[in-house]
Design a protein around this motif. Structure first.
Motif, PDB file in Angstrom:
ATOM      1  N   VAL A 120       0.865  -1.168   0.000  1.00 54.01           N
ATOM      2  CA  VAL A 120       0.000   0.000   0.000  1.00 54.01           C
ATOM      3  C   VAL A 120       0.907   1.225   0.000  1.00 54.01           C
ATOM      4  CG1 VAL A 120      -0.119  -0.024   2.530  1.00 54.01           C
ATOM      5  CG2 VAL A 120      -1.880   1.174   1.233  1.00 54.01           C
ATOM      6  N   THR A 121       0.508   2.282  -0.671  1.00 59.52           N
ATOM      7  CA  THR A 121       1.328   3.488  -0.705  1.00 59.52           C
ATOM      8  C   THR A 121       1.214   4.233   0.621  1.00 59.52           C
ATOM      9  OG1 THR A 121       0.949   3.678  -3.089  1.00 59.52           O
ATOM     10  CG2 THR A 121       1.804   5.618  -1.957  1.00 59.52           C
ATOM     11  N   LEU A 122       2.381   4.595   1.185  1.00 55.72           N
ATOM     12  CA  LEU A 122       2.433   5.260   2.481  1.00 55.72           C
ATOM     13  C   LEU A 122       3.353   6.466   2.418  1.00 55.72           C
ATOM     14  CD1 LEU A 122       3.110   2.074   4.640  1.00 55.72           C
ATOM     15  CD2 LEU A 122       0.904   3.238   4.476  1.00 55.72           C
ATOM     16  N   LEU A 123       3.171   7.394   3.340  1.00 55.49           N
ATOM     17  CA  LEU A 123       4.159   8.431   3.592  1.00 55.49           C
ATOM     18  C   LEU A 123       4.881   8.088   4.890  1.00 55.49           C
ATOM     19  CD1 LEU A 123       2.591  11.927   2.795  1.00 55.49           C
ATOM     20  CD2 LEU A 123       4.280  10.646   1.496  1.00 55.49           C
ATOM     21  N   GLN A 124       6.209   8.127   4.852  1.00 51.07           N
ATOM     22  CA  GLN A 124       7.009   7.912   6.052  1.00 51.07           C
ATOM     23  C   GLN A 124       7.525   9.255   6.545  1.00 51.07           C
ATOM     24  OE1 GLN A 124      10.009   4.809   5.967  1.00 51.07           O
ATOM     25  NE2 GLN A 124      11.317   5.931   7.395  1.00 51.07           N
ATOM     26  N   LEU A 125       7.214   9.583   7.784  1.00 51.08           N
ATOM     27  CA  LEU A 125       7.645  10.829   8.412  1.00 51.08           C
ATOM     28  C   LEU A 125       8.666  10.497   9.494  1.00 51.08           C
ATOM     29  CD1 LEU A 125       4.102  12.392   8.953  1.00 51.08           C
ATOM     30  CD2 LEU A 125       5.561  12.580   6.927  1.00 51.08           C
ATOM     31  N   ASP A 126       9.900  10.975   9.319  1.00 52.23           N
ATOM     32  CA  ASP A 126      10.960  10.735  10.288  1.00 52.23           C
ATOM     33  C   ASP A 126      11.229  12.012  11.057  1.00 52.23           C
ATOM     34  OD1 ASP A 126      11.466   8.031   9.583  1.00 52.23           O
ATOM     35  OD2 ASP A 126      12.591   8.718   7.834  1.00 52.23           O
ATOM     36  N   SER A 127      11.241  11.920  12.377  1.00 56.25           N
ATOM     37  CA  SER A 127      11.463  13.074  13.233  1.00 56.25           C
ATOM     38  C   SER A 127      12.611  12.771  14.190  1.00 56.25           C
ATOM     39  CB  SER A 127      10.189  13.403  14.020  1.00 56.25           C
ATOM     40  OG  SER A 127      10.383  14.523  14.863  1.00 56.25           O
ATOM     41  N   LYS A 128      13.700  13.537  14.074  1.00 53.89           N
ATOM     42  CA  LYS A 128      14.857  13.389  14.956  1.00 53.89           C
ATOM     43  C   LYS A 128      15.449  14.758  15.242  1.00 53.89           C
ATOM     44  CE  LYS A 128      19.213  10.974  15.713  1.00 53.89           C
ATOM     45  NZ  LYS A 128      19.835  12.117  16.383  1.00 53.89           N
ATOM     46  N   PRO A 129      15.096  15.362  16.365  1.00 52.82           N
ATOM     47  CA  PRO A 129      15.639  16.685  16.690  1.00 52.82           C
ATOM     48  C   PRO A 129      17.132  16.624  16.967  1.00 52.82           C
ATOM     49  CG  PRO A 129      13.686  16.172  18.001  1.00 52.82           C
ATOM     50  CD  PRO A 129      14.112  14.906  17.350  1.00 52.82           C
ATOM     51  N   ASP A 130      17.823  17.723  16.700  1.00 53.40           N
ATOM     52  CA  ASP A 130      19.229  17.837  17.068  1.00 53.40           C
ATOM     53  C   ASP A 130      19.350  17.857  18.585  1.00 53.40           C
ATOM     54  OD1 ASP A 130      19.972  17.984  14.424  1.00 53.40           O
ATOM     55  OD2 ASP A 130      19.903  20.179  14.361  1.00 53.40           O
ATOM     56  N   ALA A 131      20.470  17.352  19.091  1.00 51.19           N
ATOM     57  CA  ALA A 131      20.773  17.388  20.528  1.00 51.19           C
ATOM     58  C   ALA A 131      19.646  16.772  21.351  1.00 51.19           C
ATOM     59  CB  ALA A 131      21.032  18.817  20.986  1.00 51.19           C
ATOM     60  N   CYS A 132      19.087  15.685  20.859  1.00 49.51           N
ATOM     61  CA  CYS A 132      17.976  15.047  21.561  1.00 49.51           C
ATOM     62  C   CYS A 132      18.080  13.539  21.433  1.00 49.51           C
ATOM     63  CB  CYS A 132      16.651  15.534  20.997  1.00 49.51           C
ATOM     64  SG  CYS A 132      15.220  14.787  21.780  1.00 49.51           S
ATOM     65  N   SER A 133      17.601  12.821  22.449  1.00 47.32           N
ATOM     66  CA  SER A 133      17.684  11.361  22.454  1.00 47.32           C
ATOM     67  C   SER A 133      16.530  10.706  21.706  1.00 47.32           C
ATOM     68  CB  SER A 133      17.712  10.850  23.898  1.00 47.32           C
ATOM     69  OG  SER A 133      18.805  11.387  24.599  1.00 47.32           O
ATOM     70  N   ASP A 134      15.399  11.375  21.638  1.00 42.77           N
ATOM     71  CA  ASP A 134      14.202  10.813  21.000  1.00 42.77           C
ATOM     72  C   ASP A 134      14.301  10.823  19.480  1.00 42.77           C
ATOM     73  OD1 ASP A 134      12.666  10.022  23.082  1.00 42.77           O
ATOM     74  OD2 ASP A 134      11.426  11.809  23.176  1.00 42.77           O
ATOM     75  N   PHE A 135      13.723   9.799  18.851  1.00 41.42           N
ATOM     76  CA  PHE A 135      13.474   9.834  17.412  1.00 41.42           C
ATOM     77  C   PHE A 135      12.316   8.895  17.117  1.00 41.42           C
ATOM     78  CE2 PHE A 135      16.911   6.796  18.180  1.00 41.42           C
ATOM     79  CZ  PHE A 135      16.477   5.643  17.539  1.00 41.42           C
ATOM     80  N   LYS A 136      11.649   9.119  15.986  1.00 42.30           N
ATOM     81  CA  LYS A 136      10.498   8.284  15.655  1.00 42.30           C
ATOM     82  C   LYS A 136      10.229   8.298  14.160  1.00 42.30           C
ATOM     83  CE  LYS A 136       6.331   9.836  16.419  1.00 42.30           C
ATOM     84  NZ  LYS A 136       5.087  10.450  16.960  1.00 42.30           N
ATOM     85  N   SER A 137       9.513   7.278  13.720  1.00 37.58           N
ATOM     86  CA  SER A 137       8.991   7.213  12.357  1.00 37.58           C
ATOM     87  C   SER A 137       7.488   6.986  12.439  1.00 37.58           C
ATOM     88  CB  SER A 137       9.635   6.069  11.563  1.00 37.58           C
ATOM     89  OG  SER A 137      10.990   6.310  11.319  1.00 37.58           O
ATOM     90  N   THR A 138       6.759   7.694  11.587  1.00 35.28           N
ATOM     91  CA  THR A 138       5.313   7.538  11.508  1.00 35.28           C
ATOM     92  C   THR A 138       4.940   7.246  10.071  1.00 35.28           C
ATOM     93  OG1 THR A 138       4.945   9.082  13.337  1.00 35.28           O
ATOM     94  CG2 THR A 138       3.086   8.672  11.861  1.00 35.28           C
ATOM     95  N   TYR A 139       4.033   6.293   9.891  1.00 38.54           N
ATOM     96  CA  TYR A 139       3.551   5.939   8.554  1.00 38.54           C
ATOM     97  C   TYR A 139       2.111   6.417   8.407  1.00 38.54           C
ATOM     98  CZ  TYR A 139       7.724   3.099   8.547  1.00 38.54           C
ATOM     99  OH  TYR A 139       9.043   2.694   8.629  1.00 38.54           O
ATOM    100  N   VAL A 140       1.850   7.163   7.341  1.00 40.22           N
ATOM    101  CA  VAL A 140       0.526   7.739   7.093  1.00 40.22           C
ATOM    102  C   VAL A 140      -0.081   7.079   5.859  1.00 40.22           C
ATOM    103  CG1 VAL A 140      -0.724   9.831   6.423  1.00 40.22           C
ATOM    104  CG2 VAL A 140       1.037   9.935   8.197  1.00 40.22           C
ATOM    105  N   SER A 141      -1.339   6.692   5.968  1.00 41.84           N
ATOM    106  CA  SER A 141      -2.045   6.032   4.876  1.00 41.84           C
ATOM    107  C   SER A 141      -3.215   6.891   4.401  1.00 41.84           C
ATOM    108  CB  SER A 141      -2.574   4.670   5.333  1.00 41.84           C
ATOM    109  OG  SER A 141      -3.624   4.845   6.280  1.00 41.84           O
TER     110      SER A 141
END
Length: 313
Positions: free
Chosen positions: A203-224
């Motif tokens: 299925v066609t998806l959008l992948q959104l990657d969020s990784k702030p500078d100087a930060c430990s958190d990161f994530k990927s979100t898939y939108v349909s």
């Protein structure tokens, strides 16, 4: 290409377009001023399109003012060239940004350049984005247009347009929370977007990657995006199909890998974790989760065998 294509986490790189919009949390830093906002600034581009309109029916203004006369109205995904950036950062509505002088060429859908019409005017910076995707998201044989912007309440906003639907009912949107807000004491964050084609994920998806500078958190979100019964010209619904999060705060580290199985429209997420307990011992573990795609979202299919753990001094 193998049926299961392994996709490692793709995060912002120096040569990849990105978008961000942040401000310090008001309760902690006091009332916000114009200078307390941080956002992507666009540079002029000589003779080429470099940005897109991320909102539908954006008013191109004669001068850099919210009440200025309208030159023309631009649809979602319209390609523009930045001519100049206004000197001052300003607040328009709930956004803080710059005004931009832009050029838009309306081709009127014809290959004959003699029919093209060029418009020049001003757009506020929050309406502009480097992310525009044209793909058949719902599998009906016709392409939709998708854009990614930052909302005025500091979320990542995906808009998807059915070009053949009526203008007042042709755009659906979904908001996604950026990573790193609690660590950096800010609202908002960055995003890098890319398209996952149907041949990869089923299925066609959008992948959104969020990784702030100087930060430990990161994530990927898939939108349909799906339309009931795949009816052509009918607006469907954009959905947050899956969130996957990680942490990089040594000695505590959590990462993930996503593998798509396009045939059954499934995916597997492998979480790898390294944690240090109170005694200073480091434990490593892996957890595997399987998800199936249904009604626009991924739901976990079944529990995997218990994770194995390895203890180190």
């Amino acid at each position: 290409m193998t049926p299961a294509l392994l996709l490692s986490l793709v995060l912002a790189q120096s040569d990849a377009p990105s978008l961000h919009y942040t401000a310090f949390i008001e309760e902690e830093a006091g009332p916000r001023t114009l200078e307390s906002y941080d956002f992507t600034k666009w540079e002029p581009a000589e003779g080429k399109v470099n940005l897109f309109v991320g909102v539908d029916e954006a008013n191109l203004r004669q001068t850099p003012a919210a009440d200025a006369a309208v030159v023309t109205t631009l649809p979602l995904g319209a390609a523009v060239r930045v001519v100049a950036r206004g000197k001052d950062r300003l607040k328009v509505g709930e956004y803080v940004n710059h005004w931009y002088s832009v050029e838009y060429v309306d081709t009127k859908g014809t290959p004959d350049a003699k029919d093209d019409q060029t418009f020049k005017g001003w757009l506020f910076g929050n309406t502009l984005t480097p992310f525009r995707f044209e793909a058949d998201f719902d599998g009906d044989g016709e392409k939709e247009v998708a854009t990614v912007v930052m909302s005025n309440d500091f979320k990542i906003r995906v808009r998807i347009m059915e070009p053949k639907a009526k203008p007042t009912r042709r755009v659906t949107s979904v908001d996604v929370m950026p990573a790193g807000q609690s660590y950096l004491n800010v609202d908002g964050g960055p995003v890098v977007a890319r398209l996952i084609p149907a041949k990869t994920a089923g299925v066609t998806l959008l992948q959104l990657d969020s990784k702030p500078d100087a930060c430990s958190d990161f994530k990927s979100t898939y939108v349909s995006y799906e339309v009931p019964e795949n009816k052509k010209g009918v607006l469907g619904k954009a959905k947050n199909a899956l969130d996957v999060a990680g942490l990089s705060d040594p000695p505590n580290v959590s990462s993930y890998e996503v593998t798509f199985q396009p045939g059954p429209k499934e995916l597997t997420v492998v979480h790898s974790r390294t944690e240090e307990d109170e005694a200073g011992k480091v434990q490593k573990s892996k957890e595997r989760q399987r998800y199936g795609f249904r009604d626009g979202v991924y739901a976990e299919l079944k529990a995997e065998p218990p994770a194995t753990a390895e203890t180190q001094p």
